[in-house]
Design a protein around this motif. Structure first.
Motif, PDB file in Angstrom:
ATOM      1  N   GLY B 282       3.511  -8.341 -57.047  1.00 42.53           N
ATOM      2  CA  GLY B 282       2.088  -8.379 -57.375  1.00 42.53           C
ATOM      3  C   GLY B 282       1.477  -6.993 -57.296  1.00 42.53           C
ATOM      4  O   GLY B 282       0.744  -6.564 -58.197  1.00 42.53           O
ATOM      5  N   LYS B 283       1.817  -6.245 -56.230  1.00 43.33           N
ATOM      6  CA  LYS B 283       1.268  -4.895 -56.079  1.00 43.33           C
ATOM      7  C   LYS B 283       1.747  -3.990 -57.205  1.00 43.33           C
ATOM      8  O   LYS B 283       0.982  -3.187 -57.753  1.00 43.33           O
ATOM      9  CB  LYS B 283       1.688  -4.316 -54.722  1.00 43.33           C
ATOM     10  CG  LYS B 283       0.962  -4.934 -53.557  1.00 43.33           C
ATOM     11  CD  LYS B 283       1.245  -4.187 -52.266  1.00 43.33           C
ATOM     12  CE  LYS B 283       2.668  -4.372 -51.804  1.00 43.33           C
ATOM     13  NZ  LYS B 283       2.923  -3.765 -50.485  1.00 43.33           N
ATOM     14  N   LEU B 286      -0.134  -4.733 -60.268  1.00 42.10           N
ATOM     15  CA  LEU B 286      -1.503  -4.213 -60.154  1.00 42.10           C
ATOM     16  C   LEU B 286      -1.521  -2.713 -60.456  1.00 42.10           C
ATOM     17  O   LEU B 286      -2.326  -2.236 -61.263  1.00 42.10           O
ATOM     18  CB  LEU B 286      -2.035  -4.479 -58.740  1.00 42.10           C
ATOM     19  CG  LEU B 286      -3.455  -4.002 -58.512  1.00 42.10           C
ATOM     20  CD1 LEU B 286      -4.423  -4.950 -59.187  1.00 42.10           C
ATOM     21  CD2 LEU B 286      -3.756  -3.877 -57.030  1.00 42.10           C
ATOM     22  N   LEU B 290      -3.393  -0.909 -63.676  1.00 41.58           N
ATOM     23  CA  LEU B 290      -4.477   0.071 -63.567  1.00 41.58           C
ATOM     24  C   LEU B 290      -4.098   1.411 -64.171  1.00 41.58           C
ATOM     25  O   LEU B 290      -4.905   2.042 -64.839  1.00 41.58           O
ATOM     26  CB  LEU B 290      -4.875   0.248 -62.097  1.00 41.58           C
ATOM     27  CG  LEU B 290      -5.596  -0.949 -61.492  1.00 41.58           C
ATOM     28  CD1 LEU B 290      -5.899  -0.706 -60.038  1.00 41.58           C
ATOM     29  CD2 LEU B 290      -6.871  -1.240 -62.263  1.00 41.58           C
TER      30      LEU B 290
END
Ligand code: SF4
Lengths: 144, 339
Positions: B282-283, B286, B290
């Motif tokens: 998930g990180k 992310l 971005l």
């Protein structure tokens, strides 16, 4: 050459202008806008014939472009499909009796799919790609 | 001497990491394309599109141009893929300690990061096409440009950890164990945010994505470095692109957001491992969203001469300010002892 299903779910197209009036180009660009979104089917435009599976040709073949067209065609790795977009590439279209015409595309290289129209609508171009996929599926079925 | 069972463990984990890197890397590319498509109000390709592309590339003919230097031309993609997988062996994955973590630190990772880029340069020059040569030169210029801000980030973070009295500040293990945010005071946190910004801008350059994809610019250079590559070789570069995406996101995660789920909530053994892995994924998504997807949809390509000034002047300055803030943070006792 054994083709698998992944081939027709990932068609990379290279666009080649062999002497078109730019009308067909505009429609090709329209066909890759978010409105039609051909990337859904894995279709995308690439910048070099070496990455391409489909050669999209617009316009009749003018004298100066014949050698280049042959060379780009030879540069594409097998297996490959050639799509001819626009009436010009099919018959010469409005330029049929021009003095510097080498002829329609299929007098220079073998063409698999023709998309008629001057210029063809984006829907017609996408339909042409679907025809190309069907042709590939037939090749898969029968072997080459 | 390394004991033989230890060697066997390393080989075994290398195989696992290779599979993991390739699968997750391609998955990340798919997620990136899907997210970009949604941002442009399109449906977009299925997430497994990169796997389909890869399988297609593997059945295509592999052309080696006549005027290419064949052995470099064929070697470059292999080394590019292998070296990007090697970097993964030094990076923590979720709560799993990196298999080679004891043998190398962040500095080594920084050097290893240049190898895939150098391979692309070598492959580009070896392919004997003017487009590829121009692309290779641009890749070198970009590499020189982003290396400096990246080095500032690495050094600043490690220096702050060292100032806080932490052992081996350069190893990824201790960086991940002591997030910079928990060590630094308010000033340091501002500095850390600046460094995070620098890292976020370096990432697309490292991955040669828009706005720093001058070396592959399809519209000007017809694919640049990769112009002559097809079939199997192109597939290998495609794979290494995926693995590199994972690597860059994993570095950003390890340096800036290293927390694990299991350290926040207590979970049973087996569940914790899986939860940590998912949380890590998930990180990574992310970070990739971005600094890659969002930027690549929102921006156009920089000119090559702007790339250098962006990195050396603007990002260099931002990075130095971040470094100074971290130093001030360590020097001022009131702010520094918060740790
Ligand atoms: S078919 Fe019509 S639009 Fe297309 S190149 Fe020919 S004249 Fe132009």
């Amino acid at each position: 050459m054994k083709l698998t299903r992944s081939f027709n779910r990932s068609l990379w197209a290279f666009h080649f202008n062999s002497g078109s009036c730019n009308g067909c180009e505009i429609e090709i660009v329209a066909a890759i806008t978010p409105r039609y979104d051909p990337e859904r089917f894995g279709i995308k435009l690439v910048g070099t014939p070496r990455h391409a599976d489909v050669l999209v040709i617009t316009g009749p073949v003018v004298k100066k472009m014949k050698d280049r067209l042959l060379r780009v065609y030879a540069q594409m790795p097998e297996p490959k499909v050639v799509m001819c977009v626009g009436t010009c590439g099919i018959s010469g279209g409005v330029f049929y009796d021009s003095y510097n015409l080498e002829g329609p595309v299929d007098e220079v290289i073998p063409v698999d799919v023709y998309v008629p129209g001057c210029p063809p609508r984006p829907e017609a171009i996408i339909h042409g790609v679907v025809k190309a996929l069907e042709k590939l599926e037939r090749i898969q079925g029968g072997g080459r | 001497m390394i004991a033989s069972w230890e060697l066997a463990m390393i080989v075994f984990s290398a195989v696992i990491v290779t599979i993991y890197g390739i699968v997750v890397g391609l998955f990340l590319l798919g997620v990136d394309r899907k997210l970009a498509a949604h941002m442009q109000a399109r449906v977009g390709p299925p997430i497994r599109q990169p796997f389909i592309d890869l399988r297609k590339l593997l059945i295509k003919e592999n052309v080696v141009p006549d005027n290419a230097i064949a052995w470099i031309f064929n070697l470059a993609p292999v080394v590019a893929l292998a070296s990007s997988i090697v970097i993964l062996l030094y990076l923590p994955i979720g709560s799993i300690y990196p298999p080679l973590g004891a043998y190398g630190d962040l500095i080594l990772v920084m050097y290893l990061l240049t190898i895939p880029a150098l391979c692309m340069v070598a492959g580009g020059f070896a392919s004997g096409s003017p487009y590829a040569s121009v692309g290779a030169q641009r890749e070198m210029v970009t590499m020189i440009a982003y290396e400096f801000p990246l080095a500032i980030v690495v050094v600043a973070v490690a220096w702050r950890l060292a100032a806080a009295g932490i052992q081996d500040p350069f190893t990824l293990g201790s960086i991940a164990a002591h997030p910079i945010w928990s060590v630094a005071g308010p000033l340091g946190i501002v500095g850390g945010l600046l460094l995070l910004l620098v890292m976020a801008v370096v990432t697309p350059a490292e991955l040669s994505r828009i706005p720093f994809d001058t070396q592959e610019a399809e519209t000007e250079l017809a694919g640049g470095l990769l112009v002559e590559y097809s079939g199997k070789n192109l597939a290998m570069f495609y794979l290494s692109q995926g693995v590199k995406t994972l690597v860059m996101a994993a570095i950003a995660v390890a340096v800036f957001i290293p927390w694990n789920l299991s350290s926040i909530v207590t979970l049973p053994e087996g569940v914790a491992l899986v939860a940590d892995l998912l949380f890590f994924l998930g990180k990574v998504i992310l970070v990739m969203f971005l600094s890659v997807s969002l930027v690549r949809v929102a921006m156009a390509r920089f000119q090559i001469n702007r790339v250098v000034s962006v990195f050396w002047i603007y990002l260099g300055l931002i990075g130095l300010v971040g470094l100074l803030l971290l130093m001030a943070d360590a020097a001022l006792p009131a702010a520094g002892v918060l740790a």
